[in-house]
Write an enzyme that holds these catalytic residues in place. Structure first.
Site, PDB file in Angstrom:
ATOM      1  N   GLY A  76       0.783  -1.238   0.000  1.00 33.50           N
ATOM      2  CA  GLY A  76       0.000   0.000   0.000  1.00 33.50           C
ATOM      3  C   GLY A  76       0.811   1.282   0.000  1.00 33.50           C
ATOM      4  O   GLY A  76       0.393   2.290  -0.572  1.00 33.50           O
ATOM      5  N   ASP A  95       1.114   3.791   4.370  1.00 31.51           N
ATOM      6  CA  ASP A  95      -0.032   4.486   3.777  1.00 31.51           C
ATOM      7  C   ASP A  95      -1.093   4.784   4.817  1.00 31.51           C
ATOM      8  O   ASP A  95      -1.667   5.867   4.831  1.00 31.51           O
ATOM      9  CB  ASP A  95      -0.619   3.673   2.610  1.00 31.51           C
ATOM     10  CG  ASP A  95      -0.881   2.217   2.975  1.00 31.51           C
ATOM     11  OD1 ASP A  95      -0.426   1.776   4.040  1.00 31.51           O
ATOM     12  OD2 ASP A  95      -1.540   1.525   2.190  1.00 31.51           O
ATOM     13  N   ASP A 138      -4.096   1.917  11.065  1.00 29.00           N
ATOM     14  CA  ASP A 138      -5.463   1.586  11.485  1.00 29.00           C
ATOM     15  C   ASP A 138      -5.397   1.229  12.971  1.00 29.00           C
ATOM     16  O   ASP A 138      -5.464   2.100  13.834  1.00 29.00           O
ATOM     17  CB  ASP A 138      -5.950   0.435  10.592  1.00 29.00           C
ATOM     18  CG  ASP A 138      -7.437   0.177  10.692  1.00 29.00           C
ATOM     19  OD1 ASP A 138      -8.020   0.535  11.717  1.00 29.00           O
ATOM     20  OD2 ASP A 138      -8.016  -0.391   9.748  1.00 29.00           O
ATOM     21  N   PHE A 153     -14.603   2.731   4.934  1.00 26.49           N
ATOM     22  CA  PHE A 153     -13.851   1.858   4.035  1.00 26.49           C
ATOM     23  C   PHE A 153     -13.293   2.697   2.901  1.00 26.49           C
ATOM     24  O   PHE A 153     -13.978   2.994   1.934  1.00 26.49           O
ATOM     25  CB  PHE A 153     -14.735   0.734   3.487  1.00 26.49           C
ATOM     26  CG  PHE A 153     -13.935  -0.473   3.106  1.00 26.49           C
ATOM     27  CD1 PHE A 153     -12.794  -0.356   2.316  1.00 26.49           C
ATOM     28  CD2 PHE A 153     -14.294  -1.724   3.579  1.00 26.49           C
ATOM     29  CE1 PHE A 153     -12.030  -1.457   1.989  1.00 26.49           C
ATOM     30  CE2 PHE A 153     -13.531  -2.848   3.248  1.00 26.49           C
ATOM     31  CZ  PHE A 153     -12.400  -2.706   2.451  1.00 26.49           C
TER      32      PHE A 153
HETATM   33  C1  PRP Z   1      -2.506  -2.098   5.523  1.00 29.32           C
HETATM   34  C2  PRP Z   1      -1.641  -0.867   5.646  1.00 29.32           C
HETATM   35  C3  PRP Z   1      -0.866  -1.125   6.899  1.00 29.32           C
HETATM   36  C4  PRP Z   1      -1.838  -1.924   7.736  1.00 29.32           C
HETATM   37  C5  PRP Z   1      -2.482  -0.999   8.731  1.00 29.32           C
HETATM   38  O1  PRP Z   1      -1.764  -3.093   4.890  1.00 29.32           O
HETATM   39  O2  PRP Z   1      -0.792  -0.707   4.518  1.00 29.32           O
HETATM   40  O3  PRP Z   1       0.295  -1.866   6.650  1.00 29.32           O
HETATM   41  O4  PRP Z   1      -2.828  -2.463   6.866  1.00 29.32           O
HETATM   42  O5  PRP Z   1      -3.317  -1.725   9.590  1.00 29.32           O
HETATM   43  P1  PRP Z   1      -3.046  -1.815  11.165  1.00 29.32           P
HETATM   44  O6  PRP Z   1      -2.640  -0.450  11.638  1.00 29.32           O
HETATM   45  O7  PRP Z   1      -4.417  -2.218  11.713  1.00 29.32           O
HETATM   46  O8  PRP Z   1      -2.015  -2.855  11.413  1.00 29.32           O
HETATM   47  P2  PRP Z   1      -2.391  -4.440   4.330  1.00 29.32           P
HETATM   48  O9  PRP Z   1      -2.149  -5.538   5.337  1.00 29.32           O
HETATM   49  O10 PRP Z   1      -3.815  -4.208   3.907  1.00 29.32           O
HETATM   50  O11 PRP Z   1      -1.468  -4.738   3.072  1.00 29.32           O
HETATM   51  P3  PRP Z   1      -1.201  -3.832   1.767  1.00 29.32           P
HETATM   52  O12 PRP Z   1      -0.278  -2.702   2.177  1.00 29.32           O
HETATM   53  O13 PRP Z   1      -0.532  -4.783   0.819  1.00 29.32           O
HETATM   54  O14 PRP Z   1      -2.539  -3.328   1.276  1.00 29.32           O
END
Ligand code: PRP
Length: 182
Positions: free
Chosen positions: A46, A102, A105, A155
């Site tokens: 991301g 990016d 959460d 979302f």
């Molecule tokens: C997303 C984002 C963070 C993480 C945040 O990655 O890029 O790495 O989730 O969530 P958190 O704060 O609850 O841990 P994802 O696992 O969706 O992978 P991606 O970057 O390949 O989309």
């Protein structure tokens, strides 16, 4: 600008908003790290879009490397159990390291990554997060030094953020229509 993607119900940050945020963050980071040759660590996948823009807005010498992690969760929420799928190629001992994400959460992914990288004895370790999700009643496990914007707990997709690997290439951040994921 092209019209809104049909699966997106509203725009949270436009291309112009994003560009202003990136320029502001780049200027601040560039000033803080002047003369220190930081290593930018982008977390795949991301953060790739934001990293590509941010590194061009930072006007001091820097390096860039990538990590890929996979979190064991239900696919929509991270569990905090994280596995390194691709590690850095760069040694970070004694180096100023800036993790670029990016979105923050729950903060569980970053919290794991910070512990992992901290154990390699960098000179400093900070985080630049483009977005921080504001979840009522919840405090994220990590407090990034640099934050682009706070977003509501909706979302959202675009600018690197996906739903089922789609929408990462949208040039803006938008809210996905509920019928797309429900
Ligand atoms: C997303 C984002 C963070 C993480 C945040 O990655 O890029 O790495 O989730 O969530 P958190 O704060 O609850 O841990 P994802 O696992 O969706 O992978 P991606 O970057 O390949 O989309």
């Amino acid at each position: 600008m092209e019209g809104l993607h049909p699966d997106v119900e509203s725009i949270v940050l436009s291309e112009d908003d994003i560009s202003q945020i990136v320029q502001r963050m780049g200027a601040e980071i560039g000033a803080d790290y002047e003369g220190r040759n930081p290593l930018i660590v982008a977390v795949l996948r991301g953060a790739v879009v934001f990293t590509a823009d941010l590194m061009r807005a930072i006007h001091c010498q820097l390096g860039v490397d990538f990590m890929a992690v996979s979190s064991y969760g239900d696919g929509t929420k991270s569990s905090g159990v994280v596995r390194i799928v691709k590690d850095l190629d760069t040694r970070i001992e004694g180096r100023d390291v800036l993790i670029v994400e990016d979105i923050l959460d729950s903060g569980l992914t970053l919290s794991y990554l910070m512990k992992n990288l901290e154990s390699r004895k960098p000179r400093s370790l900070e985080v630049a997060a483009f977005l921080v999700k504001d979840i009522p009643g919840k405090t994220p496990a990590v407090h990034p030094r640099y934050v682009g914007a706070h977003v509501p707990d909706a979302f959202i997709v675009g600018y690197g953020l996906d739903f089922a690997e789609r929408y990462r290439n949208l040039p803006y951040i938008g809210v996905l229509k509920p019928e797309v994921y429900s």
